[in-house]
Write a protein that holds these residues in place. Structure first.
Motif, mmCIF file in Angstrom:
data_model
loop_
_atom_site.group_PDB
_atom_site.id
_atom_site.type_symbol
_atom_site.label_atom_id
_atom_site.label_comp_id
_atom_site.label_asym_id
_atom_site.label_seq_id
_atom_site.Cartn_x
_atom_site.Cartn_y
_atom_site.Cartn_z
ATOM 1 N N SER A 465 -6.995 3.694 -6.707
ATOM 2 C CA SER A 465 -7.204 5.100 -6.330
ATOM 3 C C SER A 465 -8.484 5.651 -6.931
ATOM 4 O O SER A 465 -9.219 6.419 -6.295
ATOM 5 N N GLU A 485 -8.964 6.163 3.106
ATOM 6 C CA GLU A 485 -7.793 7.023 3.017
ATOM 7 C C GLU A 485 -6.607 6.165 2.578
ATOM 8 O O GLU A 485 -6.658 4.929 2.630
ATOM 9 N N PHE A 486 -5.556 6.788 2.108
ATOM 10 C CA PHE A 486 -4.387 6.071 1.604
ATOM 11 C C PHE A 486 -3.209 6.239 2.539
ATOM 12 O O PHE A 486 -2.901 7.357 2.980
ATOM 13 N N ASP A 489 0.561 4.108 -0.929
ATOM 14 C CA ASP A 489 -0.233 3.643 -2.079
ATOM 15 C C ASP A 489 -1.312 2.653 -1.667
ATOM 16 O O ASP A 489 -2.034 2.111 -2.516
ATOM 17 N N THR A 490 -1.398 2.350 -0.384
ATOM 18 C CA THR A 490 -2.329 1.327 0.102
ATOM 19 C C THR A 490 -3.597 1.972 0.639
ATOM 20 O O THR A 490 -3.538 2.781 1.581
ATOM 21 N N PRO A 491 -4.769 1.637 0.070
ATOM 22 C CA PRO A 491 -6.025 2.185 0.596
ATOM 23 C C PRO A 491 -6.412 1.475 1.894
ATOM 24 O O PRO A 491 -6.131 0.281 2.082
#
Length: 507
Positions: A465, A485-486, A489-491
């Motif tokens: 993050s 963007e997320f 929790d995954t970018p």
């Protein structure tokens, strides 16, 4: 009561009658029942020492033998021609009110007031005066009294309307019609009819008669001219002008096709009727000398209207109606405005007029088609941001340099060495031309090409993050937007910028 003497005595005994000023001023004597014309003139037109002789002569025309059987229009023309150049300078302003007034309806003092006012009008002084005087002057102009030709009369009448029209709405209503009649009757330039809206009305009719031969903008303008509802002042139209015009024209054309297939008469005929021939009274309600023949027998006004004279009577051939006055077209526009507000979720709603179910269906169909077209166009739209061309060029230079190979390199062993992949990765980071540091660059490589972004972040000693926030901040000057963007929790790289980023960050 015994006899007439008693009746007279009773009447004269009434103090109100006896003291009446009117009764006291008059002297009654025996008079002949029949009089000669000269005696009648002397009685009705008593000589005045300060009365202009020409004015006295005009007044005597009323009692000429010919005037006894001629029309009042003839007498007006005769007296007007005689007084065409007369000027006066009367000090008093005597009011005058009369329907269809002529010189003969005025007293001597009113005649002097009129000719004094007319003298000043011709000198450019438009003073306040009774409306009836103005009408007499108008009658002079349409009869070409006191002017050298019809063009001068038309110009004078138009100026008179400009000066007095706002003060006298009745004047405006009549004179506007008579100006058009002057153009036709005296053969003036047809373009002068532009001021009345006749040509604009007919031009709009021609467009709506031939929808396929005109552009959508021309069709929409024609409908606006006809409509009693001013769509262009609508709040919705001002927000969505192009969309409104598109739906309006498409709906009108579709409704016209429906009428052609399912009705005995066309939509045009329903809205505007058919071309008809009707009697046209030139200078209606005016005192006009019809003995003055028109130099015209037939006047073609435009493609859908003409006037012609047969046997001394005038006729008009064309469509009835007036500009901006068709309620059915107005309801059509208002219905589109109302339905589109609902379809576009516009904040202010508008109550729809009563329209047929078929028309409502057509309008809704056209709104749906337009919205589908807009969605498709959004998908196909390609935006080019010129501010990003610099980074694209830098990336292209890097790619070009990597494709250039020296001849000496060709002689070297092309077999891969054990740490070749590590060397390539290190070289990619070393050739980094983006604002990112090596750790951020590796993190973006993992996101763009399916690598382990968690490991890349760990190697850089930061959380994913934190890495994403730093990268977004550094790329903001280039993209004016975040690029990562997320999803939970995954970018993830934003799809719109993925290809451009791949051009900047190599695998």
């Amino acid at each position: 009561m015994k006899n007439i003497d008693d009746l007279i005595e009773l009447i004269m005994g009434d103090p109100k009658i006896r003291e009446s000023k009117t009764l006291g001023e008059k002297v009654y004597r025996d008079e002949p029942i029949l009089k000669r014309a000269s005696q009648l003139v002397r009685d009705i037109v008593p000589p005045k020492d300060n009365t202009p002789a020409q004015l006295m002569e005009m007044r005597r025309m009323v009692y000429s033998p010919e005037a006894q059987w001629r029309s009042r229009e003839w007498l007006f023309g005769k007296q007007g021609s005689f007084m065409a150049d007369f000027e006066d300078n009367y000090e008093k302003i005597i009011p005058f009110e009369h329907y269809f007034p002529t010189y003969n309806d005025m007293t001597l003092e009113q005649q002097r007031t009129y000719f004094t006012w007319r003298t000043r009008i011709r000198q450019g002084e438009y003073m306040d005066i009774s409306l009836s005087y103005i009408f007499v002057y108008i009658y002079e102009l349409i009869n070409l009294i006191g002017v050298k030709d019809p063009s001068e009369a038309y110009g004078s009448l138009k100026t008179l309307l400009e000066k007095y029209g706002e003060s006298y709405p009745k004047l405006k209503r009549f004179v506007s019609i008579w100006l058009d009649d002057m153009v036709i009757y005296y053969g003036l330039d047809i373009a002068l009819l532009n001021s009345s809206g006749i040509l604009e009305f007919d031009d709009a009719l021609c467009v709506l008669l031939d929808l396929d031969g005109h552009t959508d903008d021309e069709v929409f303008s024609a409908l606006c001219i006809m409509s009693s509802y001013n769509a262009e002042k609508s709040a919705f139209y001002k927000t969505y002008p192009e969309e409104f015009r598109t739906v309006a024209v498409r709906s009108y054309k579709a409704f016209s096709e429906y009428y052609g297939a399912h009705r005995k008469k066309t939509l045009f005929e329903k809205l505007f009727g058919k071309s008809t021939i009707s009697v046209h009274q030139m200078f209606g309600s005016a005192v006009f000398c019809y003995y003055r023949s028109s130099p015209q027998n037939s006047v073609v006004i435009d493609n859908v209207r003409r006037c012609f004279c047969r046997g001394g009577e005038w006729f008009s051939e064309g469509y009835a109606g007036k500009t901006h006055g068709n309620k059915q077209v107005g309801d059509f526009f208002r219905a589109i405005d109302s339905i589109m507000r609902t379809g576009f979720d516009f904040k202010n709603k508008l109550q729809a007029p009563d329209i047929t179910k078929q028309l409502s269906k057509i309008i809704n169909e056209q709104i749906t088609i337009l919205q589908d077209e807009k969605r498709q166009a959004e998908k196909l739209r390609v935006d080019i941001d010129l501010s990003k061309l610099g980074s694209i060029r830098r990336t292209a230079d890097i790619t070009r340099d990597k494709l250039i190979v020296d001849e000496e390199d060709l002689e070297e062993d092309k077999s891969p060495q054990p740490d070749m992949q590590e060397d390539v990765a290190e070289e990619s980071v070393q050739d980094n031309t983006t604002p990112l540091d090596s750790g951020e660059y590796s993190f973006m490589q993992a996101l763009l090409y399916g690598g382990d972004h968690q490991a890349a972040a760990k190697n850089a000693g930061a959380m994913p993050s934190v890495m994403a926030d730093s990268i977004n901040e550094k790329f903001y000057d280039i993209f004016a937007d975040t690029v990562i963007e997320f999803d939970g929790d995954t970018p993830a790289v934003i799809e719109d910028y993925e290809e451009e980023l791949k051009g900047m960050i190599l695998p």
